[in-house]
Each structure stands twice: as structure tokens, then as C-alpha cells.
Design an enzyme around this catalytic site. Structure first.
Site, PDB file in Angstrom:
ATOM      1  N   LYS A  62     -10.879  -4.220  -3.302  1.00  0.00           N
ATOM      2  CA  LYS A  62     -11.835  -3.112  -3.359  1.00  0.00           C
ATOM      3  C   LYS A  62     -11.154  -1.792  -3.650  1.00  0.00           C
ATOM      4  O   LYS A  62     -11.797  -0.824  -4.034  1.00  0.00           O
ATOM      5  CB  LYS A  62     -12.677  -3.030  -2.082  1.00  0.00           C
ATOM      6  CG  LYS A  62     -11.902  -2.997  -0.751  1.00  0.00           C
ATOM      7  CD  LYS A  62     -12.874  -2.845   0.426  1.00  0.00           C
ATOM      8  CE  LYS A  62     -12.639  -3.717   1.635  1.00  0.00           C
ATOM      9  NZ  LYS A  62     -11.364  -3.762   2.288  1.00  0.00           N
ATOM     10  N   LYS A  72      -4.363  -9.913  -6.447  1.00  0.00           N
ATOM     11  CA  LYS A  72      -5.609 -10.308  -5.777  1.00  0.00           C
ATOM     12  C   LYS A  72      -6.745  -9.336  -6.135  1.00  0.00           C
ATOM     13  O   LYS A  72      -6.493  -8.160  -6.414  1.00  0.00           O
ATOM     14  CB  LYS A  72      -5.416 -10.398  -4.261  1.00  0.00           C
ATOM     15  CG  LYS A  72      -5.246  -9.080  -3.582  1.00  0.00           C
ATOM     16  CD  LYS A  72      -5.394  -9.185  -2.061  1.00  0.00           C
ATOM     17  CE  LYS A  72      -5.412  -7.770  -1.493  1.00  0.00           C
ATOM     18  NZ  LYS A  72      -5.615  -7.622  -0.094  1.00  0.00           N
ATOM     19  N   LYS A 106       0.831  -1.213   0.000  1.00  0.00           N
ATOM     20  CA  LYS A 106       0.000   0.000   0.000  1.00  0.00           C
ATOM     21  C   LYS A 106       0.862   1.257   0.000  1.00  0.00           C
ATOM     22  O   LYS A 106       0.502   2.255  -0.607  1.00  0.00           O
ATOM     23  CB  LYS A 106      -0.931   0.011   1.227  1.00  0.00           C
ATOM     24  CG  LYS A 106      -2.079  -0.983   1.111  1.00  0.00           C
ATOM     25  CD  LYS A 106      -3.100  -0.784   2.218  1.00  0.00           C
ATOM     26  CE  LYS A 106      -4.200  -1.831   2.143  1.00  0.00           C
ATOM     27  NZ  LYS A 106      -5.117  -1.797   3.271  1.00  0.00           N
TER      28      LYS A 106
HETATM   29  P1  TYM Z   1     -10.229  -6.503   4.265  1.00  0.00           P
HETATM   30  O1  TYM Z   1     -11.290  -5.503   4.533  1.00  0.00           O
HETATM   31  O2  TYM Z   1      -9.131  -6.109   3.315  1.00  0.00           O
HETATM   32  O3  TYM Z   1     -10.837  -7.858   3.726  1.00  0.00           O
HETATM   33  C1  TYM Z   1     -11.890  -8.489   4.412  1.00  0.00           C
HETATM   34  C2  TYM Z   1     -11.753  -9.985   4.345  1.00  0.00           C
HETATM   35  O4  TYM Z   1     -11.760 -10.441   2.993  1.00  0.00           O
HETATM   36  C3  TYM Z   1     -10.605 -11.216   2.729  1.00  0.00           C
HETATM   37  N1  TYM Z   1     -10.160 -10.931   1.355  1.00  0.00           N
HETATM   38  C4  TYM Z   1     -10.025 -11.857   0.409  1.00  0.00           C
HETATM   39  N2  TYM Z   1     -10.251 -13.192   0.416  1.00  0.00           N
HETATM   40  C5  TYM Z   1     -10.012 -13.873  -0.748  1.00  0.00           C
HETATM   41  N3  TYM Z   1      -9.577 -13.274  -1.880  1.00  0.00           N
HETATM   42  C6  TYM Z   1      -9.336 -11.949  -1.933  1.00  0.00           C
HETATM   43  N4  TYM Z   1      -8.920 -11.371  -3.054  1.00  0.00           N
HETATM   44  C7  TYM Z   1      -9.563 -11.180  -0.747  1.00  0.00           C
HETATM   45  N5  TYM Z   1      -9.460  -9.861  -0.444  1.00  0.00           N
HETATM   46  C8  TYM Z   1      -9.822  -9.733   0.849  1.00  0.00           C
HETATM   47  C9  TYM Z   1      -9.581 -10.729   3.743  1.00  0.00           C
HETATM   48  O5  TYM Z   1      -8.563 -11.691   3.956  1.00  0.00           O
HETATM   49  C10 TYM Z   1     -10.431 -10.484   4.953  1.00  0.00           C
HETATM   50  O6  TYM Z   1     -10.658 -11.677   5.643  1.00  0.00           O
HETATM   51  N6  TYM Z   1      -7.335  -6.127   8.279  1.00  0.00           N
HETATM   52  C11 TYM Z   1      -8.564  -6.700   7.788  1.00  0.00           C
HETATM   53  C12 TYM Z   1      -9.786  -6.294   8.580  1.00  0.00           C
HETATM   54  C13 TYM Z   1      -9.667  -6.539  10.042  1.00  0.00           C
HETATM   55  C14 TYM Z   1      -9.815  -7.797  10.677  1.00  0.00           C
HETATM   56  C15 TYM Z   1      -9.683  -7.533  12.064  1.00  0.00           C
HETATM   57  C16 TYM Z   1     -10.039  -9.089  10.223  1.00  0.00           C
HETATM   58  C17 TYM Z   1      -9.460  -5.599  11.004  1.00  0.00           C
HETATM   59  N7  TYM Z   1      -9.476  -6.200  12.228  1.00  0.00           N
HETATM   60  C18 TYM Z   1      -9.766  -8.555  13.000  1.00  0.00           C
HETATM   61  C19 TYM Z   1     -10.122 -10.116  11.158  1.00  0.00           C
HETATM   62  C20 TYM Z   1      -9.982  -9.839  12.532  1.00  0.00           C
HETATM   63  C21 TYM Z   1      -8.773  -6.231   6.357  1.00  0.00           C
HETATM   64  O7  TYM Z   1      -8.299  -5.202   5.984  1.00  0.00           O
HETATM   65  O8  TYM Z   1      -9.594  -7.020   5.635  1.00  0.00           O
END
Ligand code: TYM
Length: 334
Positions: free
Chosen positions: A200, A197, A115
Site C-alpha cells: 500500500k 511485494k 523502510k
Molecule cells: P500490514 O498492514 O502491512 O499488512 C496487513 C496484513 O496483510 C499482509 N500482507 C500481505 N500478504 C500477502 N501479500 C502481500 N503482498 C502482503 N502485504 C501485506 C500482512 O502480512 C498482514 O498480515 N505489522 C502489521 C500489522 C499488525 C499486526 C499486529 C498484525 C500490527 N499489530 C498484530 C497481526 C497481529 C502490518 O503492518 O501489516
């Protein structure tokens, strides 16, 4: 919800639209776990402001997310559904953990490196520190399992390291959590570049499918999906990453195994795979979109679900935070 059940916590940042990749990598496991686990699912709004957000758009998106959580099958009676910013213990424990995290540990995080090296990226301290807040999210609730996609594995490893380090120094305060990463669909790839990947924050909307995309848009995006050289439809993520990505999505959204689809497509071209995948995704999303429309229309009801979730989450988070403050030597609040 009994104390003896394994505890699950996860969340998604409302920093862009909710995508099929989030559903496949994380949310479908949340739905599957809600009957067997003591589960907490967050709207991760504090993390979302590590990149610039328009306040009106963020607020609308937060409601969209909660309505989509419900529309995808999360039951507020079975789960604690809440907004991270409604429970101040997250920021408080995040601070404490900051004081036990080494700069080098955060500098190694691949997601930060990605990022922060993007063209034009403005790097704030929050973006750097983001995995520590994520550790706080998890450790506050003594979560045993964290259902996420593969991209969060490194953050989970840091969370485990911080919990172990803290426990070693101050006694057994935190549960050391396990990641729960699906065998298939842990890393859904961009439709425009199967080497990246699906995300969003991708500037091209053609690269992803949002849960709220219209059927015609979904069909168009799949038809324009970048595939591989050759014409044979077989599952080979190394030689044919674009085709493998489509087959993974088709299998998950149709509920039929990949080898069945390989057989089905024998002698057919990529066009047939693209249309079939689009149709499976459209059919799967259509009832979710219908439920979403009804749920999203009642913001007061969504507010009430979040208020109830936050009240329950707060009690649990405060218990851990008090133990942490006590262990650190802070004065009790009389
Ligand atoms: P975030 O918002 O980027 O993504 C949310 C969830 O979706 C999964 N994900 C994917 N899975 C498969 N293929 C993809 N291309 C893909 N893109 C995203 C992510 O692995 C995630 O599970 N840091 C985290 C949010 C967070 C969190 C937490 C998660 C904050 N605190 C505590 C679990 C526990 C995040 O940015 O996810």
C-alpha cells in the site's frame, strides 16, 4: 465465544488503501476462522502513525477499513473488532516489552531495514520500535494464532522470543503464539515489479489493486501488469514470477486450482491471462464493494461496533496487563 477456543488476533495498518494482497494474505483467513476461533481483529491505527499521516485522511480511511472488514465478511457478533488506539493497554504493554527487547533484535528486522533505507525516509523511533508494539498487541490477548502474510513472520518470531523471555524471568504470563500463514498467497507481488511485494505504500498505484478500485481501473492495472519473457502460461515462481503471481490471484479469486487454469490457457498468450484475472477479481469484489457502500454511509453504526469491540477488548487486555505489572513488582492500584 468460549474460553476453550483457540484465540486469534490480527490487524492491518490504515496507512494506505486496503489491497487485495491484504485480503489474500490475511483477511480471507480471518473470515474463515471466525466460526471456529475466539477472534479479535484490529484497526492498527497506532502503528499507522509510524509514517506521516494527514489526520483527515487517516480518519476517513479508518472508517473505510472498518466498513471493509465487515463487507469482506467479518461479523461483529462473532468477533471483537476494535481500534488499537481505543485500548490503552497496547501502548502500556508496549513500553514494558521495550524494556525487555534488545536494540540488536530490532536492528535485524528486515521490514525496518527496507523502510528506513528508502530514499527520503524520515526514521522515527516508532518505526524502529514498531515490532514491540505488535508483540504487545498479540500477547495482551493470549493469542494462540496470528493469521498474517509471509512478511510478518519475522515480527511473529520476535513476539515469540519476547514472550518466552518474559515468561522465563517472571513466570508463565504470556501464551507463545503461532503464525498462521497461508500456503498460497502469503506473498502477493507488485503488478509492476514481480520481484517486490504488493504494498500500500508503493508510490505507483499501478502496482496494486485496492479493494475499492473501480472495475475499469482493475482491468487497466492488470492489462499493464509486468509479465515475463516467453509466452507460455505456467506456474513457475522462479522463472516466471509475474505469470505465477497472476495465476495465484486468478486461482484464489476464481476458486479454481492453478493446474486447471494452466490447461485452460494452453496455446494462449499473456493477454488472455491478464483479462481473465481482472474479471475474476472484479466479480469477487463487486458484492464486497456494494456492501461497503451501504456500511460506510453509516459512521455512527461503525462507531458503535468499535465501541463495543473496544469495551470487550479492554477487559481482556487489562487482565493481562495487571498480571504483568504485578509480576514486575509495581504497586497494586487500590
Ligand atoms: P500490514 O498492514 O502491512 O499488512 C496487513 C496484513 O496483510 C499482509 N500482507 C500481505 N500478504 C500477502 N501479500 C502481500 N503482498 C502482503 N502485504 C501485506 C500482512 O502480512 C498482514 O498480515 N505489522 C502489521 C500489522 C499488525 C499486526 C499486529 C498484525 C500490527 N499489530 C498484530 C497481526 C497481529 C502490518 O503492518 O501489516
Amino acid at each position: 465465544m468460549t474460553a476453550s477456543r483457540p484465540i486469534v488476533l490480527s490487524g492491518i495498518q490504515p496507512s494506505g488503501q486496503l489491497l487485495i494482497s491484504h485480503f489474500v494474505g490475511a483477511m480471507r483467513n480471518w473470515v474463515a476462522m471466525q466460526d471456529t476461533h475466539d477472534s479479535l481483529f484490529m484497526l492498527v491505527d497506532l502503528h499507522a502513525i509510524t509514517v506521516a499521516q494527514n489526520p483527515a485522511e487517516l480518519r476517513a480511511r479508518c472508517y473505510d477499513f472498518v466498513a471493509l472488514y465487515l463487507a469482506c465478511g467479518l461479523d461483529p457478533q462473532k468477533n471483537t473488532i476494535f481500534a488499537q488506539s481505543h485500548v490503552s493497554a497496547h501502548a502500556e504493554l508496549g513500553w514494558v516489552l521495550n524494556c525487555h527487547t534488545h536494540m540488536g533484535e530490532l536492528e535485524r528486522m528486515t521490514q525496518f531495514k527496507d523502510k528506513s533505507t528508502r530514499a527520503g525516509a524520515v526514521i522515527n523511533v516508532g518505526l524502529f520500535d514498531y515490532p514491540v508494539l505488535m508483540a504487545a498487541d498479540i500477547l495482551l490477548y493470549q493469542a494462540t494464532h496470528v493469521p498474517v502474510g509471509a512478511d510478518q513472520k519475522q515480527h511473529l518470531e520476535l513476539t515469540r522470543d519476547l514472550a518466552i523471555r518474559f515468561n522465563h524471568q517472571f513466570g508463565p504470563i504470556f501464551t507463545v503464539p503461532e503464525p498462521f500463514i497461508p500456503e498460497t498467497g502469503a506473498r502477493i507481488m507488485s503488478l509492476q515489479d514481480p520481484g517486490k511485494k504488493m504494498s500500500k505504500s508503493d508510490p505507483s498505484a499501478l502496482s496494486y489493486i485496492a479493494l475499492l478500485d473501480e472495475p475499469a481501473t482493475i482491468l487497466k492495472k492488470f492489462k499493464k501488469a509486468v509479465t515475463d519473457s516467453g509466452s507460455e502460461i505456467r506456474f513457475d515462481p522462479v522463472e516466471k514470477p509475474g505469470v505465477a503471481n497472476l495465476l495465484t490471484l486468478l486461482s484464489i479469486f476464481s476458486g479454481r486450482a492453478i493446474p486447471e487454469w494452466e490447461q485452460h490457457f494452453a496455446g494462449q498468450g499473456y493477454g488472455a491471462l491478464k483479462v481473465q484475472t481482472a474479471e475474476a477479481v472484479i466479480a469477487f469484489l463487486s458484492p464486497i464493494q456494494a456492501r461497503f457502500a451501504a456500511l460506510r454511509a453509516d459512521e455512527a453504526a461503525l462507531d458503535a461496533i468499535l465501541a463495543d469491540g473496544a469495551a470487550r477488548a479492554r477487559v481482556r487486555a487489562e487482565q493481562t496487563l495487571r498480571r504483568v505489572y504485578d509480576a514486575l513488582g509495581f504497586l497494586p492500584r487500590r
